[in-house]
Design a protein around this motif. Structure first.
Motif, short mmCIF file in Angstrom:
data_model
loop_
_atom_site.label_atom_id
_atom_site.label_comp_id
_atom_site.label_asym_id
_atom_site.label_seq_id
_atom_site.Cartn_x
_atom_site.Cartn_y
_atom_site.Cartn_z
N ASN A 11 -16.17 -23.35 26.39
CA ASN A 11 -16.80 -24.52 26.98
C ASN A 11 -16.61 -25.71 26.05
OD1 ASN A 11 -18.62 -26.49 27.85
ND2 ASN A 11 -20.44 -25.31 27.24
N PRO A 12 -15.51 -26.44 26.17
CA PRO A 12 -15.26 -27.57 25.27
C PRO A 12 -16.31 -28.67 25.33
CG PRO A 12 -13.24 -26.93 26.42
CD PRO A 12 -14.37 -26.18 27.07
N PHE A 13 -17.11 -28.72 26.41
CA PHE A 13 -18.17 -29.72 26.46
C PHE A 13 -19.11 -29.58 25.26
CE2 PHE A 13 -17.02 -29.15 30.95
CZ PHE A 13 -16.94 -30.46 31.40
N ALA A 14 -19.43 -28.34 24.87
CA ALA A 14 -20.42 -28.12 23.81
C ALA A 14 -19.91 -28.59 22.44
CB ALA A 14 -20.83 -26.65 23.77
N PRO A 15 -18.72 -28.17 21.98
CA PRO A 15 -18.28 -28.64 20.66
C PRO A 15 -17.98 -30.13 20.61
CG PRO A 15 -16.62 -27.22 21.66
CD PRO A 15 -17.84 -27.10 22.49
N ILE A 16 -17.49 -30.72 21.71
CA ILE A 16 -17.23 -32.17 21.69
C ILE A 16 -18.56 -32.93 21.66
CG2 ILE A 16 -16.25 -34.08 23.01
CD1 ILE A 16 -13.98 -32.20 23.81
N THR A 17 -19.56 -32.42 22.36
CA THR A 17 -20.90 -33.00 22.26
C THR A 17 -21.41 -32.90 20.83
OG1 THR A 17 -21.44 -32.51 24.57
CG2 THR A 17 -23.29 -32.84 23.07
N LEU A 18 -21.18 -31.77 20.18
CA LEU A 18 -21.61 -31.62 18.79
C LEU A 18 -20.93 -32.64 17.89
CD1 LEU A 18 -23.06 -30.08 16.49
CD2 LEU A 18 -21.03 -28.61 16.36
N ALA A 19 -19.63 -32.87 18.08
CA ALA A 19 -18.94 -33.86 17.27
C ALA A 19 -19.58 -35.23 17.42
CB ALA A 19 -17.46 -33.91 17.66
N TRP A 20 -19.95 -35.59 18.65
CA TRP A 20 -20.62 -36.87 18.91
C TRP A 20 -21.98 -36.92 18.22
CZ3 TRP A 20 -19.41 -41.50 20.70
CH2 TRP A 20 -20.35 -42.31 21.34
N MET A 21 -22.73 -35.80 18.28
CA MET A 21 -24.02 -35.72 17.60
C MET A 21 -23.87 -35.88 16.09
SD MET A 21 -25.38 -32.48 19.84
CE MET A 21 -26.76 -32.04 18.80
N GLN A 22 -22.89 -35.20 15.52
CA GLN A 22 -22.69 -35.27 14.07
C GLN A 22 -22.30 -36.68 13.63
OE1 GLN A 22 -24.15 -32.50 12.96
NE2 GLN A 22 -22.45 -31.57 11.86
N TYR A 23 -21.53 -37.35 14.47
CA TYR A 23 -21.12 -38.74 14.18
C TYR A 23 -22.31 -39.69 14.24
CZ TYR A 23 -19.42 -43.36 15.70
OH TYR A 23 -19.22 -44.71 15.88
N ILE A 62 -19.36 -25.77 36.46
CA ILE A 62 -20.22 -24.77 35.82
C ILE A 62 -19.79 -24.45 34.39
CG2 ILE A 62 -20.94 -23.73 38.00
CD1 ILE A 62 -18.92 -21.47 37.45
N THR A 63 -18.69 -25.03 33.94
CA THR A 63 -18.24 -24.78 32.57
C THR A 63 -19.31 -25.10 31.53
OG1 THR A 63 -15.92 -25.19 33.18
CG2 THR A 63 -16.47 -25.36 30.85
N PRO A 64 -20.14 -26.16 31.69
CA PRO A 64 -21.16 -26.43 30.67
C PRO A 64 -22.18 -25.31 30.48
CG PRO A 64 -20.77 -28.40 31.95
CD PRO A 64 -20.04 -27.28 32.64
N MET A 65 -22.19 -24.30 31.36
CA MET A 65 -23.10 -23.17 31.19
C MET A 65 -22.42 -21.99 30.52
SD MET A 65 -25.41 -23.45 34.65
CE MET A 65 -24.35 -24.46 35.68
N ASP A 66 -21.16 -22.13 30.12
CA ASP A 66 -20.44 -21.07 29.42
C ASP A 66 -20.72 -21.18 27.92
OD1 ASP A 66 -18.79 -18.86 29.24
OD2 ASP A 66 -17.14 -19.79 30.34
N ASP A 67 -20.30 -20.17 27.16
CA ASP A 67 -20.49 -20.21 25.72
C ASP A 67 -19.51 -21.19 25.08
OD1 ASP A 67 -18.13 -18.53 24.26
OD2 ASP A 67 -18.52 -17.74 26.26
N PRO A 68 -19.84 -21.73 23.88
CA PRO A 68 -19.01 -22.79 23.29
C PRO A 68 -17.55 -22.43 23.07
CG PRO A 68 -21.15 -22.74 22.22
CD PRO A 68 -21.09 -21.53 23.13
N ALA A 69 -17.24 -21.15 22.90
CA ALA A 69 -15.85 -20.75 22.71
C ALA A 69 -15.03 -20.98 23.98
CB ALA A 69 -15.77 -19.29 22.29
#
Length: 310
Positions: free
Chosen positions: A259-271, A250-257
Motif C-alpha cells: 500500500n504505497p499510500f501509507a509510506p508516502i503519507t509517512l514521508a509527508w509526515m516526517q517532512y 481499497i488499497t489504503p486498507m492494505d498493509d504498508p508493504a
C-alpha cells in the motif's frame, strides 16, 4: 549512488515501508475480520479485489455492536518516556470503521506519532477533525491517560480516505480560531486527502496538502475532481497530487508493504512534523525525488510548492 546522494531504491515505497522503531499500543482492540459474518464478507471481498493482507476489525459497528461514534488512539508503548509527539488525525472512509486501517495506523504510530482516529459511520464531515482534536486535548490533560502531557498539539496533520479524505479537506479549510476554541495550542500544519470525496474545494485550504489518488480507482477517478476541483484550485497553499501506480479504492486498507499510500503519507509526515531532511527532498527543491518513486505513476506540484526552500 546517484549524484544527489540517493541510491536507486531510496524512495518512499522502499525507504519508508518498513515498520518504525517503536512498539505500539492502541485503545481499541482489533482482531481478524473472519470472526464475524459481516467482517468475513468484507475481508474476502477486499482480498478478491486485490488486497494482500488480512483485514482487521474491531467491535465497532458495522463490524460489531459497539457504538459507531467515538475516537480511538494509536501511540508508541513507551510514550511515557518520550517527549511530546506530533499528531495525525485520520478519518476512515464512509461506512468504514477504524480497524480496517489498522495496518497503517500502527505503522505510523511506530514512527513516534499519536494517531487519533475519529469515527461516526458517515466519517465525511468537519466534526471528524473537531472530535479528534478535542479528544487529543482531553487525553493530553487527563492524568489517567497514557498520553497525558505527551501530545504536541502544535504539530497536527489531518489525513483520511474517501469520505474521510473529504473530511480532511474540510478540516484543513477551517480558520485557525476554530481550533483555538478547542485548545489554544492547536496548530494544523498539513493535510493528506486520500482518494477524497468531491464536496470540498482546494481553494479553501489553509495548510499544505498532499493529494493521493489511485490510478486504478474506479470510484474516485484520479483525473476528475481530485485533480480539477481540488488540487488545481489549491492556489493559496503549497499543493501536490500523486497518482499511485495500480492503486484502487481499497488499497489504503492494505498493509504498508502493498500500500504505497501509507509510506508516502509517512514521508509527508516526517517532512512536515519532524523536519526530516531526507523526507523533505521528496517534496522540495528543483531535484525533488517523489516523481521517481516506483509506487507513483505521475505527480504534480503547484507554483507555491515549487518555491518552497530546500
Amino acid at each position: 549512488m546517484a549524484e544527489d546522494g540517493f541510491a536507486p531504491g531510496d524512495v518512499p515505497l522502499s525507504r519508508y515501508a518498513e515498520p518504525g522503531p517503536y512498539e505500539t499500543a492502541q485503545t481499541t482492540a482489533t482482531h481478524n475480520c473472519d470472526s464475524s459474518p459481516y467482517g468475513s464478507t468484507i475481508n474476502n471481498t477486499w482480498r478478491f479485489w486485490g488486497n494482500q493482507s488480512e483485514l482487521q476489525c474491531t467491535n465497532i459497528f458495522p463490524s460489531g455492536t459497539d457504538s459507531p461514534v467515538g475516537v480511538t488512539f494509536y501511540y508508541p508503548k513507551d510514550i511515557a518516556n518520550m517527549d511530546r509527539l506530533p499528531v495525525l488525525v485520520y478519518s476512515p472512509g464512509t461506512g468504514q470503521e477504524p480497524g480496517y486501517y489498522d495496518w497503517s495506523l500502527r505503522f505510523w504510530a511506530s514512527y513516534g506519532y499519536v494517531i487519533a482516529t475519529p469515527y461516526d459511520l458517515l466519517n465525511s464531515t468537519p466534526e471528524m477533525g473537531l472530535g479528534g482534536v478535542q479528544a487529543l486535548s482531553n487525553a493530553d490533560k487527563n492524568p489517567d491517560s497514557p498520553m497525558f502531557g505527551k501530545v504536541d498539539l502544535s504539530r497536527v496533520i489531518f489525513a483520511g480516505h474517501s469520505g474521510g479524505g473529504g473530511a480532511t479537506q474540510l478540516n484543513a479549510s477551517l480558520p485557525p480560531d476554530v481550533w483555538h476554541m478547542i485548545d489554544p495550542d492547536v496548530r494544523i500544519i498539513g493535510a493528506v486527502p486520500t482518494e477524497p470525496s468531491p464536496y470540498a474545494l482546494g481553494i479553501l485550504l489553509n495548510v499544505p496538502a498532499l493529494y493521493l489518488t489511485g490510478c486504478n480507482d474506479a470510484i474516485v477517478w484520479h483525473w476528475y475532481y481530485p485533480m480539477w476541483t481540488q488540487y488545481h484550485t489549491a492556489i493559496t497553499v503549497p499543493a501536490y497530487l500523486a497518482c499511485i501506480r495500480g492503486g484502487t479504492h481499497i488499497t489504503p486498507m492494505d498493509d504498508p508493504a502493498h500500500n504505497p499510500f501509507a509510506p508516502i503519507t509517512l514521508a509527508w509526515m516526517q517532512y512536515l512534523a519532524k523536519g526530516d531532511k531526507d523526507a523533505a527532498r521528496y517534496f522540495v527543491g528543483a531535484h525533488w525525488t517523489l516523481p521517481g518513486d516506483p509506487g507513483v505513476e505521475y505527480v504534480m506540484r503547484n507554483a507555491l510548492a515549487d518555491s518552497l526552500p530546500e
